[in-house]
Design an enzyme around this catalytic site. Structure first.
Site, PDB file in Angstrom:
ATOM      1  N   ASP A 117      27.942   6.432  43.019  1.00 56.09           N
ATOM      2  CA  ASP A 117      26.943   6.747  41.996  1.00 56.09           C
ATOM      3  C   ASP A 117      27.214   8.169  41.484  1.00 56.09           C
ATOM      4  O   ASP A 117      28.244   8.770  41.810  1.00 56.09           O
ATOM      5  CB  ASP A 117      25.522   6.606  42.554  1.00 56.09           C
ATOM      6  CG  ASP A 117      25.240   7.630  43.637  1.00 56.09           C
ATOM      7  OD1 ASP A 117      26.176   8.366  44.043  1.00 56.09           O
ATOM      8  OD2 ASP A 117      24.088   7.721  44.081  1.00 56.09           O
TER       9      ASP A 117
ATOM     10  N   TYR B  67      27.661  -0.315  42.487  1.00 55.35           N
ATOM     11  CA  TYR B  67      27.116   0.620  43.473  1.00 55.35           C
ATOM     12  C   TYR B  67      26.295  -0.118  44.536  1.00 55.35           C
ATOM     13  O   TYR B  67      26.514   0.050  45.738  1.00 55.35           O
ATOM     14  CB  TYR B  67      26.230   1.679  42.786  1.00 55.35           C
ATOM     15  CG  TYR B  67      25.485   2.509  43.798  1.00 55.35           C
ATOM     16  CD1 TYR B  67      26.122   3.556  44.436  1.00 55.35           C
ATOM     17  CD2 TYR B  67      24.174   2.196  44.162  1.00 55.35           C
ATOM     18  CE1 TYR B  67      25.469   4.294  45.413  1.00 55.35           C
ATOM     19  CE2 TYR B  67      23.513   2.925  45.130  1.00 55.35           C
ATOM     20  CZ  TYR B  67      24.165   3.971  45.744  1.00 55.35           C
ATOM     21  OH  TYR B  67      23.523   4.679  46.714  1.00 55.35           O
TER      22      TYR B  67
ATOM     23  N   GLU C 148      18.054   0.571  47.924  1.00 54.24           N
ATOM     24  CA  GLU C 148      19.024   1.105  46.961  1.00 54.24           C
ATOM     25  C   GLU C 148      18.552   0.905  45.525  1.00 54.24           C
ATOM     26  O   GLU C 148      18.754   1.759  44.678  1.00 54.24           O
ATOM     27  CB  GLU C 148      20.411   0.464  47.163  1.00 54.24           C
ATOM     28  CG  GLU C 148      21.117   0.921  48.425  1.00 54.24           C
ATOM     29  CD  GLU C 148      21.331   2.425  48.488  1.00 54.24           C
ATOM     30  OE1 GLU C 148      21.343   3.085  47.436  1.00 54.24           O
ATOM     31  OE2 GLU C 148      21.467   2.962  49.597  1.00 54.24           O
TER      32      GLU C 148
END
Ligand code: SF4
Length: 521
Positions: free
Chosen positions: A302, A284, A201
């Site tokens: 996001d 996030y 991520e």
């Protein structure tokens, strides 16, 4: 039962974010006793709204009040005082109506709904002229309206979700069905450990999936776990990140890994707040780790997810405002199937990356939400999300020098703060230089025996600044004393072979245009 003249005992419920107003006629005996709206246990009002908003039905007055505020619903009644027998709507006579300006002057009400025919009748007769707005008549939620079961009521009442911009219940499952057949197969998805999710991520922020795949594989070979990340040298860390940009992300990963070793025994914590406390982990990434690796119902919102939700709900608020983001995040959570939170977040990521595309027409014909998407139904997909006018990027002219001495190239380490902090770079100067002027600058630095050639132009875009670069190759015929002394005394200058550059020194991708010339030399 005798008639009684009764004054409405409950103040209106609204706030400055209320978007719709629901008007009943007059409170029942139970509501009057409870001093709150819809107090009769058989009235379906709370059950109905809870089902529409995919929430549990509130029970106490405090819960009901918070529920209405949270969902931007104002509630009051049309009648201020009347003569009435018990709770009987049909017995109401000698009516005085409420002055709705109390609400309408203070809340951005987009639509007024009447709960039942009686309320609508009084609204039309006595109030509509003052407000100048027609109200929508909805079937009553009262137990007296036995012809309407909960399902039928829902069919009629579902329209209140439109001005509320609330995503319809059940859309989460339809997206998961799409995801089960269309989800992307990605290296980090086959074994979604907390560490794998975290690294992938962070790498994926601002970077295309295709570009990340190789970086991810190389990273996992070199740094397969948190202890290896915590102990990696800075040079190696930068080398593994070279070309991904935003180099602080890599430094933060290492710093967080050290914290995890010290505080959490080398395991990423499963607690959302503890994840958030780690360097470089924002809402996030914490949401992605918590949901994908730990199965917790947390949203990972996001730009992709904001874009999708702003389109399906036609959200008019500016997308970078905290209020709009908070509201859309609540909608993501509201629609999240509780049994598959991680898959839901990933399905949104995939929908945003492959169907609901930014910058241009999305591929709505392939979208599982085509039928419920309000922007699509109005043909206004590209108007959402609503964005702030961007400030143009600052343009910086730079001259970049590929300085070569016997198959080695001169490198300089940048300052420890600011853009590309602490990374190696090709020597460069701010400003635009012709070949002649570039030659003067080289000579001014004590070089006297060299060949100077132009290398063409290059451009690199950072988030707030653009570098417009002109490159020059400087082939040194002699290594001057001055340069030799600098190389001996200052660790921020070095000469590196092409191989060393490839294996040991991380050169930001801003210099790719000129680094390529090394390969050709
Ligand atoms: S229908 Fe189109 S605009 Fe709406 S969510 Fe799907 S792809 Fe995006």
């Amino acid at each position: 039962m005798d008639y009684q003249r009764i004054r409405h005992p409950i103040p209106p419920l609204y706030d400055k974010e209320s978007r719709i107003l629901i008007l009943g006629s007059f409170p029942s005996v139970k509501s009057r006793e409870a001093a709150f709206f819809y107090g009769h246990p058989q009235n379906r009002f709370w059950k109905l709204l809870a089902a529409l908003f995919s929430e549990d039905a509130p029970v106490t007055v405090e819960e009901k009040s918070a529920f209405l505020h949270r969902n931007h619903v104002a509630v009051w009644d049309t009648i201020a005082s009347c003569e009435i027998q018990g709770s009987s709507d049909s017995s109401i006579k000698n009516v005085q109506v409420n002055d709705l300006s109390v609400i309408l002057d203070h809340a951005p009400i987009e639509r007024i709904y009447c709960n039942g025919a009686k309320s609508h009748e009084y609204y039309r007769k006595y109030i509509q002229e003052k407000t100048g707005t027609e109200a929508v008549k909805l079937p009553s939620t009262s137990p007296a309206n036995a012809a309407f079961g909960l399902e039928k009521l829902m069919d009629h009442w579902r329209q209140i979700l439109i001005p509320l911009r609330i995503a319809p219940a059940g859309i989460g499952r339809s997206l998961l069905s799409w995801y089960d057949f269309n989800g992307r197969i990605l290296p980090w998805r086959s074994d979604p450990t907390p560490y794998h999710v975290w690294i992938s991520e962070i790498m994926l922020q601002q970077t295309r999936v295709e570009a990340v795949k190789d970086y991810y594989d190389r990273w996992m070979q070199e740094l397969p776990d948190i202890p290896s990340l915590a102990g990696v040298s800075d040079e190696k860390l930068m080398k593994l990140w070279e070309g991904l940009g935003y180099y602080n992300r890599a430094r933060n990963l290492k710093e967080a890994a050290i914290t995890i070793m010290e505080k959490y025994g080398g395991q990423l914590p499963c607690d959302y707040e503890e994840l958030l406390s780690l360097k470089g982990i924002g809402s996030y990434t914490a949401g992605a780790i918590a949901s994908i690796a730990f199965g917790q119902p947390r949203a990972a919102v996001d730009g992709n997810v904001l874009r999708i939700f702003s389109r399906i709900l036609m959200e008019p608020g500016k997308i970078n405002s905290a209020r709009t983001k908070g509201y859309l995040e609540r909608e993501v959570l509201r629609t999240m199937p509780r049994e598959r939170p991680g898959d839901y977040n990933q399905s949104l990521m995939d929908l945003g990356a492959t169907v609901c595309l930014p910058n241009g027409q999305p591929l709505c014909e392939k979208c599982p939400w085509e039928s419920i998407c309000r922007a699509h139904n109005k043909g206004t997909e590209c108007d959402y999300p609503v964005k702030e006018q961007k400030r143009p990027r600052r343009v910086e002219e730079r001259a970049v020098f590929l300085i070569e001495w016997e198959g080695k190239y001169l490198l300089h380490k940048r300052e420890r703060k600011g853009l590309l902090a602490g990374l190696w770079e090709l020597p460069n100067l701010e400003g635009r230089y012709t070949l002649e002027k570039a030659g003067e600058e080289v000579a001014a630095r004590g070089f006297y025996d060299y060949i100077l050639e132009p290398l063409g132009e290059g451009k690199h875009i950072f988030s707030h600044v653009e570098w417009h670069m002109t490159g020059y190759r400087v082939r040194l015929q002699t290594l001057t004393k001055r340069l030799r002394r600098i190389l001996d005394e200052d660790a921020d200058w070095t000469l590196a072979t092409r191989r060393e550059l490839e294996e040991s020194y991380a050169l930001p991708s801003a210099f790719d245009r000129f680094k390529k010339q090394i390969d050709n030399s």
